[in-house]
Design an enzyme around this catalytic site. Sequence first.
Site, short mmCIF file in Angstrom:
data_model
loop_
_atom_site.label_atom_id
_atom_site.label_comp_id
_atom_site.label_asym_id
_atom_site.label_seq_id
_atom_site.Cartn_x
_atom_site.Cartn_y
_atom_site.Cartn_z
N LYS A 73 0.96 -1.21 0.09
CA LYS A 73 0.01 0.03 -0.11
C LYS A 73 0.75 1.20 0.06
O LYS A 73 0.59 2.41 -0.77
CB LYS A 73 -0.96 0.09 1.36
CG LYS A 73 -1.54 1.35 1.53
CD LYS A 73 -2.42 1.22 2.95
CE LYS A 73 -1.53 1.41 4.06
NZ LYS A 73 -1.29 2.97 4.48
N ASN A 74 1.86 1.20 0.65
CA ASN A 74 2.71 2.56 1.01
C ASN A 74 3.61 2.65 -0.23
O ASN A 74 4.43 3.60 -0.10
CB ASN A 74 3.43 2.30 2.30
CG ASN A 74 2.53 2.56 3.29
OD1 ASN A 74 1.27 2.86 3.25
ND2 ASN A 74 2.89 2.28 4.79
N ARG A 111 -4.03 11.07 4.46
CA ARG A 111 -3.15 12.07 4.52
C ARG A 111 -1.91 11.81 3.31
O ARG A 111 -1.39 12.59 2.79
CB ARG A 111 -2.29 11.88 5.73
CG ARG A 111 -1.87 10.80 6.19
CD ARG A 111 -1.08 11.00 7.43
NE ARG A 111 0.23 11.70 7.13
CZ ARG A 111 0.28 13.02 7.47
NH1 ARG A 111 -0.70 13.55 7.89
NH2 ARG A 111 1.45 13.76 7.06
N CYS A 169 -4.02 12.77 12.55
CA CYS A 169 -4.72 11.55 12.79
C CYS A 169 -4.57 10.87 14.20
O CYS A 169 -3.77 11.43 14.93
CB CYS A 169 -4.34 10.63 11.51
SG CYS A 169 -2.79 9.91 11.94
N ARG A 201 1.31 14.87 12.97
CA ARG A 201 1.78 14.44 11.66
C ARG A 201 2.00 15.74 10.71
O ARG A 201 1.20 15.91 9.57
CB ARG A 201 1.09 13.39 10.93
CG ARG A 201 0.95 12.25 11.65
CD ARG A 201 0.20 10.96 10.98
NE ARG A 201 1.10 10.54 10.13
CZ ARG A 201 0.30 9.34 9.42
NH1 ARG A 201 -0.64 8.89 9.41
NH2 ARG A 201 1.11 8.66 8.20
N ASP A 258 5.22 0.40 11.65
CA ASP A 258 3.91 -0.01 11.39
C ASP A 258 3.72 -1.60 11.88
O ASP A 258 2.79 -2.30 11.71
CB ASP A 258 4.01 0.03 9.84
CG ASP A 258 3.65 1.53 9.15
OD1 ASP A 258 3.78 1.48 7.96
OD2 ASP A 258 3.51 2.23 10.18
N ARG A 279 -8.49 -0.30 5.17
CA ARG A 279 -7.59 0.94 4.62
C ARG A 279 -6.24 0.09 4.38
O ARG A 279 -5.75 0.36 3.19
CB ARG A 279 -7.47 2.00 5.56
CG ARG A 279 -8.56 2.62 5.83
CD ARG A 279 -8.08 3.92 6.74
NE ARG A 279 -6.93 4.67 5.89
CZ ARG A 279 -6.45 5.86 6.26
NH1 ARG A 279 -6.60 6.11 7.59
NH2 ARG A 279 -5.27 6.31 5.54
C1 EPZ Z 1 4.63 6.90 6.01
O1 EPZ Z 1 3.82 7.99 6.68
C2 EPZ Z 1 3.68 5.49 5.89
N1 EPZ Z 1 2.43 5.98 5.07
C3 EPZ Z 1 3.32 5.44 7.39
O2 EPZ Z 1 2.43 4.26 7.23
C4 EPZ Z 1 4.43 4.91 8.11
O3 EPZ Z 1 4.12 4.70 9.56
C5 EPZ Z 1 5.47 6.38 8.03
O4 EPZ Z 1 5.93 6.62 6.71
C6 EPZ Z 1 6.81 6.13 8.87
O5 EPZ Z 1 7.22 4.78 8.30
C7 EPZ Z 1 2.65 6.03 4.04
O6 EPZ Z 1 3.60 5.65 3.25
C8 EPZ Z 1 1.28 6.28 3.02
P1 EPZ Z 1 6.80 10.34 8.09
P2 EPZ Z 1 4.53 9.45 6.55
O7 EPZ Z 1 6.77 11.54 7.15
O8 EPZ Z 1 5.26 9.38 5.30
C9 EPZ Z 1 7.16 13.51 11.48
C10 EPZ Z 1 0.68 2.92 7.81
O9 EPZ Z 1 0.26 2.25 8.89
N2 EPZ Z 1 7.18 14.40 10.43
O10 EPZ Z 1 8.07 9.35 7.84
O11 EPZ Z 1 3.63 10.42 6.83
C11 EPZ Z 1 5.87 12.69 11.67
O12 EPZ Z 1 5.04 13.55 12.37
C12 EPZ Z 1 0.95 4.28 7.59
O13 EPZ Z 1 0.80 2.23 6.71
C13 EPZ Z 1 7.14 15.76 10.69
O14 EPZ Z 1 7.71 16.05 11.67
O15 EPZ Z 1 5.36 9.26 7.69
C14 EPZ Z 1 6.24 11.31 12.34
O16 EPZ Z 1 6.32 11.63 13.64
C15 EPZ Z 1 1.17 5.03 9.08
N3 EPZ Z 1 7.29 16.74 9.52
C16 EPZ Z 1 7.63 11.16 11.75
O17 EPZ Z 1 8.21 12.21 10.99
C17 EPZ Z 1 7.03 16.40 8.33
O18 EPZ Z 1 6.92 17.11 7.53
C18 EPZ Z 1 7.51 10.18 10.64
O19 EPZ Z 1 6.80 10.59 9.48
C19 EPZ Z 1 6.84 14.95 7.86
C20 EPZ Z 1 6.85 13.97 9.03
#
Ligand code: EPZ
Length: 417
Positions: free
Chosen positions: A22-23, A92, A116, A121, A303, A396
Site C-alpha cells: 500500500k505504502n 493523508r 490523525c 503528523r 508499522d 484501509r
Molecule cells: C509513511 O507515513 C507511511 N504512510 C506510514 O504508514 C509509516 O508509519 C510512516 O511513513 C513511517 O514509516 C505511507 O507511506 C502512506 P513520516 P509518513 O513522514 O510519510 C514526522 C501505515 O500504517 N514528520 O516518515 O506520513 C511525523 O510526524 C502508515 O501504513 C514531521 O515532523 O511518515 C512522524 O512523527 C501509518 N514533519 C515522523 O516524522 C514532516 O514534514 C515520521 O513521519 C513529516 C513528518
Amino acid sequence: MDQILVRGGVPLRGRVVVRGAKNSALPLMAAAIVSQEPCVLHNVPCLHDIFSMDKILSSMGMRIDFTGQSMTLDPTALNSSEASYELVRKMRASFFVLGALLARFGKAKVSLPGGCAIGERPVDIHLKGLASLGIEIRIEDGYVVAQGKLRGANVGLDFPSVGATENLMMAAAMADGVTRLNNVAREPEIVDLAEFLNAMGAQISGAGTDLITIVGVPELKGAVHEVIPDRIEAGTFLIAGLATRGDVTVAKANAGHLESFLDKLREMGATVEARGSDIRATAPNGLVAKDVSTQPYPGFPTDLQAQMMVLMCISQGTSVIRESVFENRFMQVAELRRMGADIDVQGSTAVVRGVSGLSGAPVMASDLRASAALVIAGLIASKGETRIARVYHIDRGYERIEERLASLGADIKRRRE
Ligand code: EPZ
C-alpha cells in the site's frame, strides 16, 4: 459499520500470498502525474486507501482503469492542480501529490492533511524542502498554495520522513539542475518510487541510502512497473501465525525488506526460514519477550509495533517497547488491557509483562495497525468472542483480512452492519 467477530485459540496453518505494498502503490500512483504518457502498475492491492487516491487523481482529470491487480493511469487529460480538503482529509497520503503537481504544472493547491489518531503528523519537512527547490508557499484557509519554477538544490531533511522524501523526489525529478537530498528515508518504498521514476526517464541515484542525487530532466514518459510486496502485511501474518502457535508461510514476500523484524523474531526464539519469496515462522515452544524500539528503516518498523506488542503480551517475561517515530501510537493498549494484557505506558514507552492468555471482548479499532493488532489478539483469545468495531480502519490497509485469515484456519467472520 462492519464488525469482525473472532473466536480464538486456533493455531493458524498454511500459506498466504502477500499483496502489493500500500505504502508504495500510493506514491507510485501520484508519480503518474509527472508522466506525459499512460503508465501501468502491476500488483496493486485492492484497498480503501488505493480507492481514495484514485478519487483524488480522477478529480484532477487522471483517467484510471483498475482491473484485477493492474492499474493503468493516463495523465494526458490532467486538467487541475488542486486536491480538495474533502478528499485529502480521508487519507493523508493524498498530500504526496504536491511534489508531482509542481513538477507538471509549476503550481498546486493541496489541502493540508489533518492530524490523525497516531499523531499530529505535520508537513513542515515537505514544505521546507520544496521552498529550497525554489517554490513559493502560502498557507491559505487550510490549503498549501504553492508555485514556482523548480530548480535543483542541496536539501537536508530534519528527519528522514518517508512522505517528504517522496514528495521531494517527484518535484526534483523535473527541476532545472541537480538536487541532493540528504538525511532521506531509506525505506524499500523509496527505492520502488525511484525505480518507477527512472523507468519514466528520470535520473535518480542513491535511493535506499541517506543521500539521493537527482539530475532534473525536462520530460518524463510512460512506464510499466510492478509494486513491491507489502512488508507490513507480511509481518502481520507472520505474527498472527506465531501468536497462535501455528505454522504460517507468507508467499510473494521479500525477506530483505524485513531484516530487523525477522531478526527480532529469531531473538525471541522463533524459527524463521526465508526461501525465495516465501517466509515461514514457527515457535512451537513459545517465545521469550524482548525489547523493541521502532526506528526509521532499516530499523524496526513502526508499522509493526502494535502487532509485535500483542506477541509480547503472551511471550515469557517482560519487554519494553519504545515508539520513537510517532508521538501517539499506543492506541491498542487500552483495548488489549480489556482482553487481559498486562501493559504499562509511560510516554512513548510501554512495559509489557507476558500473561498466559487473553480473553475475548468487544473492542474498538482506532488506526490501521492498532486494529490489525486487535485482530491478532482476538485470534489468541481462547476464551469468549472478540468483536471488533470500526473495521473500516483495517480495510484501509488489509485486503479481505478475515477471508485470508480464515483460509489459515481462523474462526473469523465479518458481520456487515
Ligand atoms: C509513511 O507515513 C507511511 N504512510 C506510514 O504508514 C509509516 O508509519 C510512516 O511513513 C513511517 O514509516 C505511507 O507511506 C502512506 P513520516 P509518513 O513522514 O510519510 C514526522 C501505515 O500504517 N514528520 O516518515 O506520513 C511525523 O510526524 C502508515 O501504513 C514531521 O515532523 O511518515 C512522524 O512523527 C501509518 N514533519 C515522523 O516524522 C514532516 O514534514 C515520521 O513521519 C513529516 C513528518
